[in-house]
Design a protein around this motif. Sequence first.
Motif, PDB file in Angstrom:
ATOM      1  N   LEU A  88       0.809  -1.221   0.000  1.00 50.64           N
ATOM      2  CA  LEU A  88       0.000   0.000   0.000  1.00 50.64           C
ATOM      3  C   LEU A  88       0.840   1.268   0.000  1.00 50.64           C
ATOM      4  O   LEU A  88       0.515   2.240  -0.696  1.00 50.64           O
ATOM      5  N   LYS A  89       1.927   1.276   0.734  1.00 49.25           N
ATOM      6  CA  LYS A  89       2.773   2.472   0.811  1.00 49.25           C
ATOM      7  C   LYS A  89       3.369   2.807  -0.563  1.00 49.25           C
ATOM      8  O   LYS A  89       3.375   3.975  -0.977  1.00 49.25           O
ATOM      9  N   ILE A  90       3.839   1.799  -1.277  1.00 49.75           N
ATOM     10  CA  ILE A  90       4.426   2.031  -2.600  1.00 49.75           C
ATOM     11  C   ILE A  90       3.357   2.479  -3.594  1.00 49.75           C
ATOM     12  O   ILE A  90       3.550   3.432  -4.347  1.00 49.75           O
ATOM     13  N   VAL A  91       2.232   1.801  -3.597  1.00 51.40           N
ATOM     14  CA  VAL A  91       1.154   2.171  -4.520  1.00 51.40           C
ATOM     15  C   VAL A  91       0.685   3.602  -4.244  1.00 51.40           C
ATOM     16  O   VAL A  91       0.496   4.396  -5.170  1.00 51.40           O
ATOM     17  N   ASN A  92       0.514   3.958  -2.984  1.00 53.54           N
ATOM     18  CA  ASN A  92       0.094   5.324  -2.631  1.00 53.54           C
ATOM     19  C   ASN A  92       1.099   6.372  -3.070  1.00 53.54           C
ATOM     20  O   ASN A  92       0.725   7.511  -3.372  1.00 53.54           O
ATOM     21  N   SER A  93       2.371   6.013  -3.123  1.00 52.85           N
ATOM     22  CA  SER A  93       3.391   6.987  -3.537  1.00 52.85           C
ATOM     23  C   SER A  93       3.244   7.369  -5.012  1.00 52.85           C
ATOM     24  O   SER A  93       3.805   8.368  -5.448  1.00 52.85           O
ATOM     25  N   PHE A  94       2.481   6.592  -5.780  1.00 48.92           N
ATOM     26  CA  PHE A  94       2.270   6.887  -7.198  1.00 48.92           C
ATOM     27  C   PHE A  94       0.970   7.640  -7.456  1.00 48.92           C
ATOM     28  O   PHE A  94       0.591   7.855  -8.605  1.00 48.92           O
ATOM     29  N   HIS A  95       0.276   8.037  -6.406  1.00 46.83           N
ATOM     30  CA  HIS A  95      -1.015   8.702  -6.548  1.00 46.83           C
ATOM     31  C   HIS A  95      -0.948   9.891  -7.502  1.00 46.83           C
ATOM     32  O   HIS A  95      -1.769  10.021  -8.414  1.00 46.83           O
ATOM     33  N   ASP A  96       0.025  10.777  -7.315  1.00 52.91           N
ATOM     34  CA  ASP A  96       0.125  11.973  -8.165  1.00 52.91           C
ATOM     35  C   ASP A  96       0.360  11.608  -9.620  1.00 52.91           C
ATOM     36  O   ASP A  96      -0.182  12.244 -10.528  1.00 52.91           O
ATOM     37  N   VAL A  97       1.161  10.579  -9.854  1.00 55.60           N
ATOM     38  CA  VAL A  97       1.428  10.117 -11.230  1.00 55.60           C
ATOM     39  C   VAL A  97       0.141   9.590 -11.853  1.00 55.60           C
ATOM     40  O   VAL A  97      -0.191   9.922 -12.996  1.00 55.60           O
ATOM     41  N   PHE A  98      -0.612   8.762 -11.096  1.00 58.06           N
ATOM     42  CA  PHE A  98      -1.879   8.225 -11.608  1.00 58.06           C
ATOM     43  C   PHE A  98      -2.844   9.353 -11.960  1.00 58.06           C
ATOM     44  O   PHE A  98      -3.482   9.335 -13.022  1.00 58.06           O
ATOM     45  N   VAL A  99      -2.942  10.328 -11.089  1.00 61.16           N
ATOM     46  CA  VAL A  99      -3.855  11.451 -11.320  1.00 61.16           C
ATOM     47  C   VAL A  99      -3.432  12.224 -12.556  1.00 61.16           C
ATOM     48  O   VAL A  99      -4.263  12.530 -13.427  1.00 61.16           O
ATOM     49  N   LYS A 100      -2.147  12.548 -12.673  1.00 63.27           N
ATOM     50  CA  LYS A 100      -1.645  13.321 -13.812  1.00 63.27           C
ATOM     51  C   LYS A 100      -1.965  12.634 -15.142  1.00 63.27           C
ATOM     52  O   LYS A 100      -2.520  13.245 -16.052  1.00 63.27           O
ATOM     53  N   TYR A 101      -1.629  11.351 -15.253  1.00 61.42           N
ATOM     54  CA  TYR A 101      -1.831  10.654 -16.520  1.00 61.42           C
ATOM     55  C   TYR A 101      -3.297  10.345 -16.785  1.00 61.42           C
ATOM     56  O   TYR A 101      -3.726  10.315 -17.933  1.00 61.42           O
ATOM     57  N   SER A 102      -4.077  10.160 -15.740  1.00 56.07           N
ATOM     58  CA  SER A 102      -5.521   9.976 -15.930  1.00 56.07           C
ATOM     59  C   SER A 102      -6.151  11.238 -16.499  1.00 56.07           C
ATOM     60  O   SER A 102      -6.975  11.186 -17.417  1.00 56.07           O
ATOM     61  N   LYS A 103      -5.747  12.391 -15.970  1.00 58.19           N
ATOM     62  CA  LYS A 103      -6.268  13.664 -16.477  1.00 58.19           C
ATOM     63  C   LYS A 103      -5.862  13.870 -17.936  1.00 58.19           C
ATOM     64  O   LYS A 103      -6.651  14.376 -18.733  1.00 58.19           O
ATOM     65  N   GLU A 104      -4.646  13.470 -18.285  1.00 55.42           N
ATOM     66  CA  GLU A 104      -4.199  13.622 -19.671  1.00 55.42           C
ATOM     67  C   GLU A 104      -5.008  12.746 -20.617  1.00 55.42           C
ATOM     68  O   GLU A 104      -5.341  13.161 -21.724  1.00 55.42           O
ATOM     69  N   ILE A 105      -5.327  11.527 -20.187  1.00 54.37           N
ATOM     70  CA  ILE A 105      -6.158  10.651 -21.025  1.00 54.37           C
ATOM     71  C   ILE A 105      -7.545  11.250 -21.186  1.00 54.37           C
ATOM     72  O   ILE A 105      -8.099  11.282 -22.296  1.00 54.37           O
ATOM     73  N   VAL A 106      -8.126  11.725 -20.102  1.00 53.05           N
ATOM     74  CA  VAL A 106      -9.458  12.332 -20.175  1.00 53.05           C
ATOM     75  C   VAL A 106      -9.437  13.539 -21.112  1.00 53.05           C
ATOM     76  O   VAL A 106     -10.329  13.698 -21.957  1.00 53.05           O
ATOM     77  N   GLN A 107      -8.423  14.387 -21.002  1.00 49.34           N
ATOM     78  CA  GLN A 107      -8.319  15.556 -21.876  1.00 49.34           C
ATOM     79  C   GLN A 107      -8.185  15.130 -23.339  1.00 49.34           C
ATOM     80  O   GLN A 107      -8.822  15.682 -24.226  1.00 49.34           O
ATOM     81  N   PHE A 108      -7.350  14.118 -23.587  1.00 45.60           N
ATOM     82  CA  PHE A 108      -7.188  13.604 -24.948  1.00 45.60           C
ATOM     83  C   PHE A 108      -8.524  13.118 -25.502  1.00 45.60           C
ATOM     84  O   PHE A 108      -8.906  13.450 -26.617  1.00 45.60           O
ATOM     85  N   LEU A 109      -9.252  12.333 -24.711  1.00 50.21           N
ATOM     86  CA  LEU A 109     -10.541  11.806 -25.172  1.00 50.21           C
ATOM     87  C   LEU A 109     -11.556  12.917 -25.385  1.00 50.21           C
ATOM     88  O   LEU A 109     -12.372  12.857 -26.308  1.00 50.21           O
ATOM     89  N   ASN A 110     -11.509  13.960 -24.561  1.00 53.13           N
ATOM     90  CA  ASN A 110     -12.407  15.105 -24.762  1.00 53.13           C
ATOM     91  C   ASN A 110     -12.102  15.836 -26.068  1.00 53.13           C
ATOM     92  O   ASN A 110     -13.003  16.416 -26.676  1.00 53.13           O
ATOM     93  N   ASP A 111     -10.853  15.824 -26.475  1.00 49.37           N
ATOM     94  CA  ASP A 111     -10.440  16.529 -27.686  1.00 49.37           C
ATOM     95  C   ASP A 111     -10.681  15.742 -28.975  1.00 49.37           C
ATOM     96  O   ASP A 111     -10.597  16.298 -30.066  1.00 49.37           O
ATOM     97  N   VAL A 112     -10.979  14.455 -28.862  1.00 50.95           N
ATOM     98  CA  VAL A 112     -11.207  13.629 -30.042  1.00 50.95           C
ATOM     99  C   VAL A 112     -12.513  14.055 -30.708  1.00 50.95           C
ATOM    100  O   VAL A 112     -13.536  14.236 -30.039  1.00 50.95           O
ATOM    101  N   GLU A 113     -12.461  14.230 -32.010  1.00 50.03           N
ATOM    102  CA  GLU A 113     -13.663  14.587 -32.770  1.00 50.03           C
ATOM    103  C   GLU A 113     -14.651  13.427 -32.751  1.00 50.03           C
ATOM    104  O   GLU A 113     -14.258  12.260 -32.669  1.00 50.03           O
ATOM    105  N   VAL A 114     -15.936  13.728 -32.892  1.00 53.36           N
ATOM    106  CA  VAL A 114     -16.989  12.726 -32.776  1.00 53.36           C
ATOM    107  C   VAL A 114     -16.785  11.533 -33.714  1.00 53.36           C
ATOM    108  O   VAL A 114     -16.901  10.401 -33.306  1.00 53.36           O
ATOM    109  N   CYS A 115     -16.459  11.749 -34.962  1.00 57.09           N
ATOM    110  CA  CYS A 115     -16.322  10.656 -35.917  1.00 57.09           C
ATOM    111  C   CYS A 115     -14.871  10.227 -36.137  1.00 57.09           C
ATOM    112  O   CYS A 115     -14.591   9.400 -36.991  1.00 57.09           O
ATOM    113  N   GLU A 116     -13.964  10.771 -35.382  1.00 55.84           N
ATOM    114  CA  GLU A 116     -12.547  10.459 -35.538  1.00 55.84           C
ATOM    115  C   GLU A 116     -12.248   9.054 -35.001  1.00 55.84           C
ATOM    116  O   GLU A 116     -12.731   8.665 -33.944  1.00 55.84           O
ATOM    117  N   GLN A 117     -11.463   8.292 -35.764  1.00 56.11           N
ATOM    118  CA  GLN A 117     -11.061   6.971 -35.315  1.00 56.11           C
ATOM    119  C   GLN A 117      -9.735   7.081 -34.566  1.00 56.11           C
ATOM    120  O   GLN A 117      -8.794   7.696 -35.056  1.00 56.11           O
TER     121      GLN A 117
END
Length: 140
Positions: A88-117
């Motif tokens: 648990l201690k090691i996994v918790n130490s990556f919290h900020d990394v998980f949050v950062k990359y999760s936000k980047e994926i969400v932003q990327f998906l928000n930017d994808v055009e509706v019909c874009e593959q």
Amino acid sequence: MLSVTKDNAYETVRRILDTSRPVVKCWAGSQLFIATSRPSDVEKMLTNFLSKSSFYENINDVMKDTLPTSKVDVWKKHRKMISPSFNLKIVNSFHDVFVKYSKEIVQFLNDVEVCEQVNLVSVFWEQTFDAALGKVVTFR
């Protein structure tokens, strides 16, 4: 007759386990699914019934023999080696990394055009490796 969709599957199984019995078996075609609310049953299943279902064979083309899709003997050996890394201690130490990359994926998906593959497998693999290596990600 029970109607279960992917959106209500968890709630349906949970309701059945809460109201009827601690173990539920369900057949979907030739595939048997078992759900239980007893931790002792979960422990027993995880230690005695380790062979993977056909679902894992189907996703192996995408996952490329990674730990979740590997054969039981390979999985056991590698899981034993990496287990100490998941305390648990090691996994918790990556919290900020998980949050950062999760936000980047969400932003990327928000930017994808509706019909874009978009090849989402590539996007998620790139994000996973970049997060593990601490790299800055650019998708385009």
